[in-house]
Design an enzyme around this catalytic site. Structure first.
Site, short mmCIF file in Angstrom:
data_model
loop_
_atom_site.label_atom_id
_atom_site.label_comp_id
_atom_site.label_asym_id
_atom_site.label_seq_id
_atom_site.Cartn_x
_atom_site.Cartn_y
_atom_site.Cartn_z
N ASP A 83 -3.63 1.02 -10.45
CA ASP A 83 -3.36 1.75 -9.39
C ASP A 83 -2.04 0.93 -8.62
O ASP A 83 -2.25 -0.18 -8.10
CB ASP A 83 -4.13 2.28 -8.44
CG ASP A 83 -3.97 3.27 -7.36
OD1 ASP A 83 -2.99 4.21 -7.60
OD2 ASP A 83 -4.76 3.39 -6.18
N HIS A 84 -0.91 1.61 -8.27
CA HIS A 84 0.30 1.04 -7.70
C HIS A 84 0.49 -0.45 -8.02
O HIS A 84 0.67 -1.28 -7.00
CB HIS A 84 -0.18 0.77 -6.00
CG HIS A 84 -0.29 2.37 -5.34
ND1 HIS A 84 0.89 3.15 -5.22
CD2 HIS A 84 -1.46 3.19 -4.87
CE1 HIS A 84 0.56 4.31 -4.79
NE2 HIS A 84 -0.78 4.17 -4.81
N GLU A 142 6.32 6.74 -9.32
CA GLU A 142 6.32 7.54 -8.07
C GLU A 142 7.71 7.85 -7.79
O GLU A 142 8.58 6.80 -7.27
CB GLU A 142 5.49 6.81 -6.92
CG GLU A 142 5.49 7.32 -5.61
CD GLU A 142 4.30 6.92 -4.70
OE1 GLU A 142 3.30 6.61 -5.17
OE2 GLU A 142 4.47 6.97 -3.67
N GLY A 190 -6.00 6.20 2.97
CA GLY A 190 -6.86 6.02 4.02
C GLY A 190 -7.58 7.21 4.62
O GLY A 190 -7.15 8.36 4.44
N SER A 225 -5.62 11.68 -1.72
CA SER A 225 -6.35 13.11 -1.88
C SER A 225 -7.66 13.20 -1.53
O SER A 225 -8.38 13.99 -1.86
CB SER A 225 -5.86 13.63 -3.15
OG SER A 225 -4.60 14.08 -3.24
N ASN A 266 -5.89 11.27 -6.65
CA ASN A 266 -6.41 10.12 -6.63
C ASN A 266 -7.49 10.27 -5.35
O ASN A 266 -7.14 10.62 -4.28
CB ASN A 266 -5.35 9.01 -6.07
CG ASN A 266 -4.54 8.54 -7.32
OD1 ASN A 266 -4.70 9.09 -8.41
ND2 ASN A 266 -3.94 7.44 -7.06
N THR A 269 -10.92 7.02 -0.55
CA THR A 269 -11.61 6.85 0.87
C THR A 269 -12.92 7.77 1.01
O THR A 269 -13.90 7.26 1.51
CB THR A 269 -10.41 7.57 1.89
OG1 THR A 269 -9.39 6.59 2.06
CG2 THR A 269 -11.18 7.70 3.44
P1 13P Z 1 -7.46 8.19 -0.45
O1 13P Z 1 -7.13 7.16 0.63
O2 13P Z 1 -7.13 9.67 0.23
O3 13P Z 1 -8.65 8.10 -1.10
O4 13P Z 1 -6.45 8.22 -1.54
C1 13P Z 1 -6.58 7.08 -2.66
C2 13P Z 1 -5.29 6.84 -3.26
O5 13P Z 1 -4.25 7.55 -3.39
C3 13P Z 1 -5.34 5.60 -4.00
O6 13P Z 1 -3.98 5.39 -4.87
#
Ligand code: 13P
Length: 340
Positions: A83-84, A142, A190, A225, A266, A269
């Site tokens: 991720d990222h 992205e 977040g 999301s 994704n 949170t």
């Molecule tokens: P949330 O913080 O909405 O769960 O998003 C997580 C996310 O996009 C990880 O890349």
């Protein structure tokens, strides 16, 4: 089955018209929660680790836990995704370790904070596409920047500061040849996404639909999301937490996204909230407890419930059996054939 490429899972999801949750992990219990939810709902699944998660866990631990997951849940098509990723070097280190999918987030500079130029984004994403596709590994890019900061990564500010431009998204896909495109439509990483229930002014579903019209064959990704459900917030606050009132992305909006090309969603949170609420409850109700299992077990169960619910809501439930794993070497050949 071995870890599969994300491209295979997203292609299959597009055929079936469903979305696939991508859940973040840092430790064994989170991986177990996801795999149990996948078994219960018979879902294919994407497990993802950020740079922060890789540093926290020393990522060889995570990698081997994921291999254990494939041994213990052989019927579940499972992707291990970065991720990222903040640079081609970070993506390379994940590919070398055995991740079957990477995100090159060139929307930000390698500091993970400063929005980059379109040209820079194209250059680094293209570089990762060449490197990853040669090994059959999937690439997510992205365009536009999410709001908020997660694990030290993010443009900060509101999700509306750097929305995706549909025409630019189309050009970006053409120039990079990536497999999946993360877009910015007003969401943030977040818990604090929206100060009230989002409307079309703050969550730009019409931008998503415009992007899908231009790129009907591209797998779209919704970051940030989590739905930040009130019941999960309430448990934390009931047991001594201090969350401020907040709103996430309603599940119905995600479902609208899925009808319009979103294949990867994704979620981090919501799982963090579920875990924290369950642990706080044990600490408040049984202050005499000191065996970590007494609070990690309910925490694992609480996260499993959230993940299983999302799998059902995103439509991936029941689809685990549709897959015959395509080896990465074969994926590499497919990419090569298209490139020629
Ligand atoms: P949330 O913080 O909405 O769960 O998003 C997580 C996310 O996009 C990880 O890349």
């Amino acid at each position: 089955m071995p870890l599969v490429s994300m491209r295979q899972v997203l292609d299959e999801a597009a055929k079936g018209g469903y979305g696939v949750g991508a859940f973040n992990v840092n430790n064994m219990e989170q991986i177990q929660s996801i795999m149990e939810a996948a078994r219960e709902t018979q879902s294919p699944v994407i497990v993802q680790a950020s740079r922060g998660a890789r540093a926290y866990s020393q990522d060889r631990f995570l990698y081997h836990l994921m291999i254990a997951a494939t041994e213990l849940y052989p019927e579940i098509p499972t992707v291990l995704h970065l991720d990222h990723g903040n640079s081609p070097e970070t993506c390379k280190s994940a590919i070398d370790m055995g991740f079957t999918s990477v995100m090159m987030d060139g929307s930000l500079m390698p500091d993970g904070k400063t929005p980059s130029t379109f040209e820079y984004n194209v250059e680094v994403t293209k570089k990762v596409v060449e490197m990853a596709h040669a090994k059959g590994v999937t690439v997510e890019g992205e365009i536009g920047c999410l709001g908020g900061i997660e694990d030290g990564h993010g443009s900060g500010g509101s999700g509306l500061d750097h929305l995706t431009d549909p025409a630019q998204a189309e050009e970006f896909v053409k120039l990079t040849g990536l497999d999946a495109l993360a877009i910015a439509i007003g969401t943030s990483h977040g818990a604090y996404k929206f100060a009230k229930q989002p409307s079309g002014d703050t969550l730009k579903m019409e931008t998503l639909i415009a992007i899908h019209k231009r790129l009907p064959n591209t797998h779209l990704v919704m970051h940030g999301s989590s739905s930040v459900p009130k019941d999960l917030q309430d448990i934390i606050n009931q047991y001594g937490g201090k969350l401020k009132p907040t709103w996430g992305v309603p599940v119905e909006e995600i479902q609208l996204g899925i009808k319009n090309g979103v294949r990867k969603i994704n979620v981090d949170t919501d799982n963090r909230l579920a875990i924290t609420g369950a642990i706080r409850k044990v600490f408040m109700e049984k202050p005499e407890e000191f065996d970590p299992r007494s609070y990690m077990k309910p925490a694992r169960e609480a996260m499993k419930k959230v993940v299983a619910l999302r799998m059902t809501q995103f439509g991936q439930a029941g689809h685990a059996k549709d897959y015959t794993p395509i080896p990465l070497a074969e994926m590499a050949k497919k990419y090569e054939a298209v490139a020629v």
